[in-house]
Design a protein around this motif. Structure first.
Motif, PDB file in Angstrom:
ATOM      1  N   GLY A   1      31.921  44.091  43.312  1.00 50.99           N
ATOM      2  CA  GLY A   1      33.223  44.222  43.965  1.00 50.99           C
ATOM      3  C   GLY A   1      34.253  43.280  43.369  1.00 50.99           C
ATOM      4  N   SER A   2      33.823  42.065  43.080  1.00 47.20           N
ATOM      5  CA  SER A   2      34.712  41.081  42.461  1.00 47.20           C
ATOM      6  C   SER A   2      35.133  41.527  41.066  1.00 47.20           C
ATOM      7  CB  SER A   2      33.995  39.724  42.400  1.00 47.20           C
ATOM      8  OG  SER A   2      34.735  38.802  41.666  1.00 47.20           O
ATOM      9  N   VAL A   3      34.186  42.012  40.284  1.00 49.04           N
ATOM     10  CA  VAL A   3      34.485  42.488  38.927  1.00 49.04           C
ATOM     11  C   VAL A   3      35.420  43.697  38.988  1.00 49.04           C
ATOM     12  CG1 VAL A   3      33.481  43.601  36.883  1.00 49.04           C
ATOM     13  CG2 VAL A   3      32.356  41.601  37.891  1.00 49.04           C
ATOM     14  N   GLU A   4      35.140  44.639  39.894  1.00 45.30           N
ATOM     15  CA  GLU A   4      35.978  45.836  40.004  1.00 45.30           C
ATOM     16  C   GLU A   4      37.414  45.474  40.367  1.00 45.30           C
ATOM     17  OE1 GLU A   4      36.307  50.060  42.459  1.00 45.30           O
ATOM     18  OE2 GLU A   4      34.701  48.667  42.960  1.00 45.30           O
ATOM     19  N   THR A   5      37.594  44.582  41.322  1.00 47.81           N
ATOM     20  CA  THR A   5      38.938  44.171  41.733  1.00 47.81           C
ATOM     21  C   THR A   5      39.696  43.523  40.579  1.00 47.81           C
ATOM     22  OG1 THR A   5      38.221  43.853  44.016  1.00 47.81           O
ATOM     23  CG2 THR A   5      40.232  42.704  43.332  1.00 47.81           C
ATOM     24  N   ARG A   6      39.032  42.611  39.885  1.00 48.73           N
ATOM     25  CA  ARG A   6      39.679  41.912  38.766  1.00 48.73           C
ATOM     26  C   ARG A   6      40.016  42.879  37.637  1.00 48.73           C
ATOM     27  NH1 ARG A   6      36.340  38.336  38.554  1.00 48.73           N
ATOM     28  NH2 ARG A   6      34.853  39.233  37.100  1.00 48.73           N
ATOM     29  N   MET A   7      39.084  43.748  37.285  1.00 49.23           N
ATOM     30  CA  MET A   7      39.288  44.658  36.165  1.00 49.23           C
ATOM     31  C   MET A   7      40.256  45.788  36.507  1.00 49.23           C
ATOM     32  SD  MET A   7      37.763  43.082  33.859  1.00 49.23           S
ATOM     33  CE  MET A   7      38.069  44.254  32.560  1.00 49.23           C
TER      34      MET A   7
END
Length: 153
Positions: free
Chosen positions: A82-88
């Motif tokens: 979720g953190s990676v998806e939000t940032r990317m």
């Protein structure tokens, strides 16, 4: 000559300052351009500077690897993804793309260095965006692979 972790961090920091200025100014220029060919050229420059930024982050991570032994931990895959998806997603939107993820429910905790896993996923997604046509979506899927393994695709 070998750089220690602090020296490497200083070099990376010094390189990131002009790179941040390039990213900021290219973003401004991209917002002002009406000509499609010029806009595409500036977008390519933006993607290239983002690649340089990731390379610098990779250098930082590699420097940390020297001291990473014993620093692994159990972490939640859905939270990390979720953190990676939000940032990317922010990067994807700037390129006229999108990033989505689908995480299988009930995945086990993963043991390892979560920062290095995030870095690897950031790199895979960024590379996928760089080589995909504009307007496309990059999708990250995470599934169980056996009893105690997780597969990222």
């Amino acid at each position: 000559m070998s750089l220690n972790r602090e020296q490497l961090a200083l070099v990376v920091h010094d390189l990131k300052n002009p790179l941040a200025a390039l990213l900021s100014n290219l973003g401004f220029i991209a917002s002002m351009i009406k000509d499609e060919m010029t806009a595409e050229a500036v977008q390519d420059c933006l993607l290239s500077t983002e690649v340089l930024s990731r390379l610098l982050e990779n250098l930082t991570a590699l420097g940390a690897l020297e001291n990473a032994e014993g620093q692994g931990s159990d972490f939640s895959v859905p939270s990390l993804v979720g953190s990676v998806e939000t940032r990317m997603q922010r990067h994807a939107e700037a390129a006229g793309m999108s990033v989505t993820s689908q995480v299988e429910s009930g995945l086990p905790q993963v043991s390892g260095n979560p920062k290095l896993v995030e870095l690897a996923l950031d790199n895979v997604i960024s590379t996928s965006m760089a080589y995909s046509p504009p307007g496309r979506a990059v999708r990250l899927e995470v599934t169980r692979d056996g009893d105690d393994a997780v597969l990222f695709s």
